[in-house]
Design an enzyme around this catalytic site. Structure first.
Site, mmCIF file in Angstrom:
data_model
loop_
_atom_site.group_PDB
_atom_site.id
_atom_site.type_symbol
_atom_site.label_atom_id
_atom_site.label_comp_id
_atom_site.label_asym_id
_atom_site.label_seq_id
_atom_site.Cartn_x
_atom_site.Cartn_y
_atom_site.Cartn_z
ATOM 1 N N SER A 135 0.944 -1.260 -0.037
ATOM 2 C CA SER A 135 -0.015 -0.058 0.052
ATOM 3 C C SER A 135 0.771 1.191 -0.232
ATOM 4 C CB SER A 135 -0.788 -0.118 1.180
ATOM 5 O OG SER A 135 -1.396 1.326 1.432
ATOM 6 N N TYR A 190 -1.827 -0.832 10.457
ATOM 7 C CA TYR A 190 -1.813 -1.226 8.938
ATOM 8 C C TYR A 190 -0.859 -0.771 8.504
ATOM 9 C CZ TYR A 190 -3.791 -1.163 4.360
ATOM 10 O OH TYR A 190 -3.965 -1.404 2.873
HETATM 11 N N1 NAD Z 1 -9.075 -0.925 -0.856
HETATM 12 C C1 NAD Z 1 -7.807 0.126 -0.476
HETATM 13 O O1 NAD Z 1 -8.144 1.405 -0.566
HETATM 14 C C2 NAD Z 1 -6.548 -0.646 -0.546
HETATM 15 C C3 NAD Z 1 -5.372 0.452 -0.813
HETATM 16 C C4 NAD Z 1 -3.990 -0.119 -0.432
HETATM 17 C C5 NAD Z 1 -3.925 -1.697 -0.228
HETATM 18 N N2 NAD Z 1 -5.174 -2.336 -0.166
HETATM 19 C C6 NAD Z 1 -4.544 -3.867 -0.066
HETATM 20 O O2 NAD Z 1 -5.315 -4.422 -0.999
HETATM 21 C C7 NAD Z 1 -5.644 -5.760 -0.565
HETATM 22 C C8 NAD Z 1 -7.226 -6.299 -0.970
HETATM 23 O O3 NAD Z 1 -7.968 -5.341 -0.152
HETATM 24 P P1 NAD Z 1 -9.278 -4.956 -0.687
HETATM 25 O O4 NAD Z 1 -9.336 -3.554 -0.940
HETATM 26 O O5 NAD Z 1 -9.652 -5.741 -2.072
HETATM 27 O O6 NAD Z 1 -10.132 -5.429 0.561
HETATM 28 P P2 NAD Z 1 -11.520 -6.109 0.657
HETATM 29 O O7 NAD Z 1 -11.949 -5.723 2.137
HETATM 30 O O8 NAD Z 1 -12.523 -5.632 -0.271
HETATM 31 O O9 NAD Z 1 -11.333 -7.604 0.515
HETATM 32 C C9 NAD Z 1 -10.434 -8.335 1.196
HETATM 33 C C10 NAD Z 1 -10.684 -9.647 1.150
HETATM 34 O O10 NAD Z 1 -9.911 -10.370 1.862
HETATM 35 C C11 NAD Z 1 -10.376 -11.427 2.642
HETATM 36 N N3 NAD Z 1 -9.670 -11.712 3.778
HETATM 37 C C12 NAD Z 1 -9.630 -10.857 4.756
HETATM 38 N N4 NAD Z 1 -8.845 -11.518 5.759
HETATM 39 C C13 NAD Z 1 -8.642 -12.720 5.365
HETATM 40 C C14 NAD Z 1 -7.829 -14.104 5.735
HETATM 41 N N5 NAD Z 1 -7.445 -13.854 7.109
HETATM 42 N N6 NAD Z 1 -7.738 -15.214 5.098
HETATM 43 C C15 NAD Z 1 -8.296 -15.066 3.856
HETATM 44 N N7 NAD Z 1 -9.138 -14.134 3.093
HETATM 45 C C16 NAD Z 1 -9.212 -13.090 4.316
HETATM 46 C C17 NAD Z 1 -11.759 -10.715 2.935
HETATM 47 O O11 NAD Z 1 -12.702 -11.751 3.117
HETATM 48 C C18 NAD Z 1 -11.999 -10.058 1.736
HETATM 49 O O12 NAD Z 1 -12.833 -11.176 0.532
HETATM 50 C C19 NAD Z 1 -5.291 -5.891 0.930
HETATM 51 O O13 NAD Z 1 -3.932 -6.190 1.214
HETATM 52 C C20 NAD Z 1 -5.200 -4.229 1.231
HETATM 53 O O14 NAD Z 1 -4.566 -3.913 2.325
HETATM 54 C C21 NAD Z 1 -6.297 -1.718 -0.308
#
Ligand code: NAD
Length: 261
Positions: A146, A160
């Protein structure tokens, strides 16, 4: 170098956090490029959407498990290996934001939970899948970091930030040891992206009208908006393809310019 319309034909991928958001977009993109995908998520119930993108040549296999549990990784790896005997791609994407508190208010249990998923989960994935990739002498691991892995992020998502700095370090350290075995290790670093993770933050900032929080949250992004999950998946498709054969150890921003500031 030739480029077919199915540049990942015959390859097998594991995608974690595959049930929604960035992970689901990644499943769809990898399948569109010809890869079969083991879709790993702890939300086991509803993989219908991701399954719907399977083709005659590219399967999508749901696996309900928790990335912080070693036994679940063993099962997931075995299920993926059952396809062709090889795992070519790991998208280590599952992550949680945890609490929005700063250092002094951050509950230790919540801290542990974020580290378990975002750090231990990524570590276990790299280790379990990396071992079989090393045996085959090829493979690509892409972790999800991120922009929060590069600065204090205002201080309010303390665990985080800690977890994403760790992902950056693990990515580089793993890239160093895996390079001689033909395994590339990279990270994608998104800025706020249109997924449930940001929608959750919007509800926290503006409970009565979550969408009203968006302009403020997007203000620091030079391109002026959140990223889209598909835009992250597009970069992933490049990084795991042979077009990126000379890239390893890089932390790749897909961030509308945030890290250029
Ligand atoms: N959305 C943002 O703004 C953003 C920005 C930077 C980085 N990210 C990173 O992107 C990645 C994906 O995030 P997203 O935005 O799609 O989030 P999201 O919350 O929409 O999806 C996350 C998914 O991960 C699954 N998950 C969570 N914990 C888990 C576990 N212990 N085992 C298996 N599955 C698990 C959840 O059930 C969900 O389906 C993450 O690593 C997040 O930190 C997101």
């Amino acid at each position: 170098m030739t480029q077919s319309s199915s540049p990942l034909a015959g390859r097998v991928a594991i995608v974690t956090g595959a049930a929604r958001g960035i992970g689901l977009a990644a499943v769809r993109r990898l399948v569109a490029d010809g890869a079969s995908v083991l879709a790993f998520d702890r939300e086991g119930a509803d993989f219908a959407a991701s399954l719907a993108c399977a083709t005659a040549d590219a399967a999508v296999i749901p696996y309900a498990g928790d990335v912080s549990r070693e036994a679940d990784w063993d099962e997931a790896v075995a299920a993926a290996l059952a396809l062709t005997g090889q795992i070519d791609i790991l998208f280590n994407n599952a992550g949680i934001s945890g609490g929005f508190e700063n250092l002094l208010d951050y509950p230790a249990e919540a801290f542990d939970e974020v580290i378990a998923v975002n750090v231990r989960g990524v570590f276990l994935g790299m280790q379990k899948v990396g071992r079989t990739m090393q045996q085959h002498g090829s493979g690509v691991i892409v972790n999800v970091s991120s922009v929060s892995g590069f600065g204090g992020g205002g201080g309010g998502i303390f665990a985080y930030v800690a977890s994403k700095f760790a992902v950056n370090g693990m990515t580089k350290a793993a890239a160093m040891t895996m390079a001689k075995h033909g395994v590339r290790v990279l990270a994608i670093c998104p800025c706020p992206t249109e997924t449930e993770m940001m929608f959750q933050l919007e509800r926290k900032v503006s409970p009565d009208n979550p969408e009203a929080a968006r302009p403020g949250l997007a203000q620091g992004i030079p391109l002026g908006r959140y990223g889209k999950p598909e835009e992250i998946a597009e970069v992933l498709a490049f990084l795991v393809s042979d077009r990126a054969a000379f890239m390893t150890g890089a932390l790749v921003p897909v961030d509308g310019g945030v890290l250029a500031k």
